[in-house]
Design an enzyme around this catalytic site. Structure first.
Site, mmCIF file in Angstrom:
data_model
loop_
_atom_site.group_PDB
_atom_site.id
_atom_site.type_symbol
_atom_site.label_atom_id
_atom_site.label_comp_id
_atom_site.label_asym_id
_atom_site.label_seq_id
_atom_site.Cartn_x
_atom_site.Cartn_y
_atom_site.Cartn_z
ATOM 1 N N CYS A 209 0.873 -1.185 0.000
ATOM 2 C CA CYS A 209 0.000 0.000 0.000
ATOM 3 C C CYS A 209 0.905 1.228 0.000
ATOM 4 O O CYS A 209 0.931 2.002 0.950
ATOM 5 C CB CYS A 209 -0.925 0.009 1.205
ATOM 6 S SG CYS A 209 -1.860 -1.532 1.429
ATOM 7 N N ALA A 210 1.625 1.410 -1.089
ATOM 8 C CA ALA A 210 2.727 2.364 -1.112
ATOM 9 C C ALA A 210 2.280 3.812 -1.102
ATOM 10 O O ALA A 210 3.027 4.689 -0.649
ATOM 11 C CB ALA A 210 3.601 2.106 -2.342
ATOM 12 N N GLY A 213 4.670 6.867 -1.580
ATOM 13 C CA GLY A 213 5.992 6.269 -1.505
ATOM 14 C C GLY A 213 6.884 6.693 -0.359
ATOM 15 O O GLY A 213 8.082 6.421 -0.392
ATOM 16 N N GLY A 214 6.338 7.300 0.689
ATOM 17 C CA GLY A 214 7.177 7.693 1.812
ATOM 18 C C GLY A 214 7.906 6.526 2.446
ATOM 19 O O GLY A 214 9.121 6.586 2.687
ATOM 20 N N LYS A 215 7.195 5.447 2.719
ATOM 21 C CA LYS A 215 7.833 4.277 3.324
ATOM 22 C C LYS A 215 8.643 3.503 2.283
ATOM 23 O O LYS A 215 9.636 2.852 2.626
ATOM 24 C CB LYS A 215 6.782 3.389 3.985
ATOM 25 C CG LYS A 215 6.172 4.016 5.247
ATOM 26 C CD LYS A 215 5.216 3.061 5.934
ATOM 27 C CE LYS A 215 4.694 3.664 7.238
ATOM 28 N NZ LYS A 215 3.865 4.859 7.015
ATOM 29 N N ASP A 233 -0.015 0.064 -5.408
ATOM 30 C CA ASP A 233 -1.139 0.792 -4.834
ATOM 31 C C ASP A 233 -2.277 0.826 -5.856
ATOM 32 O O ASP A 233 -2.054 0.633 -7.052
ATOM 33 C CB ASP A 233 -0.736 2.214 -4.442
ATOM 34 C CG ASP A 233 -1.639 2.796 -3.368
ATOM 35 O OD1 ASP A 233 -1.321 2.638 -2.170
ATOM 36 O OD2 ASP A 233 -2.685 3.388 -3.716
ATOM 37 N N ASP A 281 1.039 -1.250 4.843
ATOM 38 C CA ASP A 281 0.707 0.020 5.505
ATOM 39 C C ASP A 281 -0.738 0.317 5.124
ATOM 40 O O ASP A 281 -1.016 1.098 4.226
ATOM 41 C CB ASP A 281 1.666 1.112 5.024
ATOM 42 C CG ASP A 281 1.439 2.449 5.711
ATOM 43 O OD1 ASP A 281 0.766 2.461 6.762
ATOM 44 O OD2 ASP A 281 1.914 3.464 5.192
ATOM 45 N N CYS A 334 -1.906 3.781 10.953
ATOM 46 C CA CYS A 334 -1.717 5.023 11.721
ATOM 47 C C CYS A 334 -2.985 5.267 12.532
ATOM 48 O O CYS A 334 -3.684 6.272 12.359
ATOM 49 C CB CYS A 334 -1.380 6.200 10.814
ATOM 50 S SG CYS A 334 -2.489 6.427 9.400
#
Length: 392
Positions: A209-210, A213-215, A233, A281, A334
């Site tokens: 679940c990009a 693309g932060g992670k 994604d 994520d 989160c």
């Protein structure tokens, strides 16, 4: 703008934010930006003052207010100095009537406060969700080292190995270190839960679940740009943002895959049983990020929360199918709600008896069910749940 005109401007923006929350429309920061783009008369001090009033009023209200004025009157009860600005002079709001509606206070709508309390988030822990978040950076180890990086303003080292912390509102996007890809904006909690996957150089890793693309970028740095990294994604617009970010960060191993909602497995069939590690994520309520988007608690309903939980379970099962024996599955939300955290992780282990939960040592947070939880009041980060499972 006069002080009264600023209050009236905040009321008008709050009306738009409330309407968007009810209709699942644009986020508050976009609404504020759009409002000022059509009103060039407002200077930088005016924009800052109005924005502060808007967000202070949002944080002061628990349930969705009936109107922007009702939300501002809730803020008046917390800051009596604002009452004198309701005088109807010029562009100021009309005088306050003793019988007009005032928005209710609290942390969130009652049903959501109860769900938080049932997840052991109450009192100071709940109130901390409405504080203002600092600005966290991740030093990109592909291009720089935290101990030797020079920045225009002093930053404090954070709990994550490559993290730095700056005051809220620091304009890092204007810094050369940002444009050159030496730093990325990323909450310290996000960095810690990403590191829990323990991605290694040379592995095949899937960020299921990009998003933007932060992670993915953090995983690429952990892999030292060696191996194969799939960023997948269902949101084409968000996924398209990864390529320029990866170029700036010097990431060369990231491949993107656009997935069809509810048919994600079709685009990943060649990876079944192949991955060393998969990060999920997962889409969630965002209940751990209200410090940044406080109107998010107005958007959530019990039905939406149930739908998020169902999607999380489905994506976890999909991720399990992609891993080779001994592979690692990282589950992150989160959120501080157990239905999206400890309960979800426990349900996964029930459905997959051949898997085990790994012990985590993040350097912050506390154990919660089969995983680990970070929270603003305890850890100074956004709220996160993370669990890591291994396929035996």
């Amino acid at each position: 703008m006069t002080p009264g005109a600023r209050v009236q401007a905040a009321i008008e923006i709050l009306d738009l934010v409330i309407a968007a929350a009810r209709a699942n429309g644009a986020p508050a920061d976009r609404i504020v930006g759009d409002w000022f783009r059509t009103r060039r008369f407002a200077g930088s001090k005016d924009r800052r003052a109005v924005r502060d009033l808007v967000y202070a009023a949002i944080r002061a209200c628990g349930p969705v207010p009936v109107s922007g004025r009702a939300a501002m009157l809730r803020l008046v009860q917390e800051d009596s100095n604002l009452a004198s600005l309701f005088d109807g002079q010029g562009h100021a709001p009309a005088p306050i009537s003793p019988d007009e509606p005032v928005a209710a206070g609290g942390v969130a709508p009652p049903w959501l406060e109860l769900a938080l309390a049932e997840s052991d988030i109450a009192g100071a822990d709940a109130l901390a969700l409405l504080t203002r978040a600092p600005l966290d950076l991740r030093v990109n180890s592909l291009k720089a080292e935290r101990d030797t990086l020079e920045l225009p303003e002093p930053a404090e080292p954070g709990l994550a190995p490559h993290s730095l912390r700056l005051p809220h509102g620091t304009q890092v996007e204007a810094w050369e270190a940002y444009s050159s890809g030496q730093i990325e904006v990323q909450d310290i909690g996000s960095q810690l839960v990403c590191a829990a996957l323990n991605a290694q150089p040379g592995e095949l890793v899937i960020d299921l679940c990009a998003g933007a693309g932060g992670k993915t970028l953090a995983l690429a740095a952990a892999m030292d740009n060696r191996g194969r990294l799939i960023a997948a994604d269902t949101d084409r617009a968000r996924l398209s943002r990864l390529e320029p970010r990866a170029w700036r960060a010097g990431v060369t191993i990231a491949e993107t895959r656009l997935l069809n909602p509810n048919r994600e497995a079709e685009a990943l069939v060649d990876l079944v049983g192949q991955a060393n590690a998969v990060l999920v994520d997962a889409p969630c309520s965002g209940a751990g990020t209200w410090r940044r988007s406080p109107e998010g608690r107005w958007r959530l309903t019990p039905d939406q929360l149930a739908r998020y939980a169902a999607v999380q379970a489905r994506l976890l099962d999909l991720a399990a199918s992609l891993l080779r024996p001994g592979g690692r599955l990282g589950f992150v939300t989160c959120s501080l709600l157990d239905v999206e955290g400890a309960s979800q992780a426990a349900a996964f282990l029930t459905r997959h008896p051949g898997w085990t939960a790994q012990d985590l040592a993040l350097g912050a947070g506390e154990a919660r069910g089969p995983g680990w939880r970070l929270a603003p009041n305890r850890d100074g980060t956004d709220g996160f749940f993370v669990a890591c499972f291994r396929k035996t």
